[in-house]
Design an enzyme around this catalytic site. Structure first.
Site, PDB file in Angstrom:
ATOM      1  N   THR A  96       0.865  -1.179   0.000  1.00  0.00           N
ATOM      2  CA  THR A  96       0.000   0.000   0.000  1.00  0.00           C
ATOM      3  C   THR A  96       0.899   1.225   0.000  1.00  0.00           C
ATOM      4  O   THR A  96       1.526   1.567   1.013  1.00  0.00           O
ATOM      5  CB  THR A  96      -0.920   0.019   1.230  1.00  0.00           C
ATOM      6  OG1 THR A  96      -1.724  -1.171   1.230  1.00  0.00           O
ATOM      7  CG2 THR A  96      -1.832   1.235   1.197  1.00  0.00           C
ATOM      8  N   LYS A 171      -7.259   1.316  -2.676  1.00  0.00           N
ATOM      9  CA  LYS A 171      -6.851   0.828  -1.355  1.00  0.00           C
ATOM     10  C   LYS A 171      -6.906   1.947  -0.321  1.00  0.00           C
ATOM     11  O   LYS A 171      -7.350   1.729   0.822  1.00  0.00           O
ATOM     12  CB  LYS A 171      -5.443   0.235  -1.422  1.00  0.00           C
ATOM     13  CG  LYS A 171      -4.907  -0.276  -0.087  1.00  0.00           C
ATOM     14  CD  LYS A 171      -5.762  -1.394   0.496  1.00  0.00           C
ATOM     15  CE  LYS A 171      -5.301  -1.858   1.864  1.00  0.00           C
ATOM     16  NZ  LYS A 171      -4.015  -2.561   1.855  1.00  0.00           N
ATOM     17  N   LYS A 239      -0.180   4.808   8.670  1.00  0.00           N
ATOM     18  CA  LYS A 239       0.535   5.091   7.422  1.00  0.00           C
ATOM     19  C   LYS A 239      -0.432   5.243   6.261  1.00  0.00           C
ATOM     20  O   LYS A 239      -0.328   6.166   5.450  1.00  0.00           O
ATOM     21  CB  LYS A 239       1.546   3.974   7.169  1.00  0.00           C
ATOM     22  CG  LYS A 239       2.389   4.141   5.905  1.00  0.00           C
ATOM     23  CD  LYS A 239       1.810   3.395   4.704  1.00  0.00           C
ATOM     24  CE  LYS A 239       1.789   1.897   4.932  1.00  0.00           C
ATOM     25  NZ  LYS A 239       1.310   1.183   3.698  1.00  0.00           N
TER      26      LYS A 239
END
Length: 298
Positions: A96, A171, A239
């Protein structure tokens, strides 16, 4: 069968590589911490000394690491993936990362005669182990068709989102919802706990009612039992929310709930919960209400 170079053997990558080995693929693995390669070597994987070596021997390269900096480190440099890449190789990044980095990598791989797919996943470690991940794909449809057998081995569903970068955007949008949903569940738990409601009965209500969600299904018992063993870490959720925030800032998209969620997970990391499961953010709420949400003491 295709020869696979698999780079990144963490919580998600190791079981993904293991499933490819079980399916009979020849797999060459690399991990910065070499000891993580040992269990896969016992399953029959070859172990490369560098990302370059793994890429040079492969028909398909799959990378699964934690963030933009780690991805850049394994792709670039004299020992990186790009240095070993042969024309005709397909590169699949399941990390990701930012859409901007995805597009940069796609351009670099393309300039070397390869094809690139961004293929982040949803489903935490149990889904990686069971081979039931869901992949969201950015890249050319014909490239995807050529490697569909690999995705079918590692997951249960593949969703083609569009050109390179679209998988990464999907995502980040998805994990924005995941972060917000988990905080909503925990906040509801805190209200119920402070008001004296039994946690088990409240969770059953949530699961049966309109508040039901994957968050409740996957994290409800963990919150009640204070089981913060890591399925998807708080640090990784933070994150992803930071990446999503950068995306919305750059696109001019108002995202007040995203930014609040980011702040709460940031507070959890500041308290030292980063390596625990993302559900450990519940400990912030327990501190605020002065009592445990579930049946165990804090």
């Amino acid at each position: 069968m295709k020869k696979i170079g698999f780079i990144g053997l963490g919580t998600m990558g190791a079981p993904m590589a293991s499933n490819l080995l079980k399916a009979g693929y020849e797999v060459i693995v690399y991990n910065r911490t070499g000891a993580k390669s040992a269990p896969l070597a016992e399953q029959g994987a070859a172990v490369a000394a560098s990302p370059k070596e793994a890429a040079a021997a492969a028909d398909v390269v799959i990378t699964m690491v934690s963030n933009d900096a780690s991805v850049t480190a394994i792709y670039e440099g004299q020992d990186g993936v790009l240095a070993g890449l042969r024309p005709g190789v397909t590169v699949i990044d399941c990390s990701t990362i930012s859409p901007a980095l995805v597009r940069k990598l796609a351009e670099q791989v393309g300039s070397l005669g390869g094809a690139f797919l961004d293929a982040p996943v949803t489903g935490s470690s149990p889904a990686a182990i069971d081979g039931t991940l869901v992949f969201m794909i950015g890249g050319a449809a014909d490239t995807l068709a050529q490697v569909m057998d690999l995705f079918d081995t590692m997951g249960k569903k593949v969703l083609h989102m569009g050109e390179n970068g679209s998988g990464a955007v999907a995502k980040l949008a998805h994990n924005t919802i995941v972060g917000i949903n988990n905080l909503a569940l925990i906040e509801g738990f805190a209200i119920a706990a402070k008001s004296g409601l039994p946690a088990d009965a409240f969770l059953e209500l949530v699961q049966l009612g309109s508040a039901g969600s994957k968050a409740a299904e996957l994290k409800g018992r963990k919150i009640i039992e204070h089981d913060y063993t890591n399925q998807f870490s708080l640090a990784l959720m933070l994150k992803d929310l930071k990446l999503a925030s950068s995306l919305t800032d750059g696109s001019g998209i108002p995202a007040p709930m995203l930014n609040l969620a980011k702040s709460l997970f940031q507070a959890g990391e500041t308290q030292g919960y980063g390596d625990e499961d993302l559900s450990s953010v519940a400990k912030l709420y327990e501190a605020w209400i002065g009592q445990s949400i579930g049946g165990k003491e804090q």
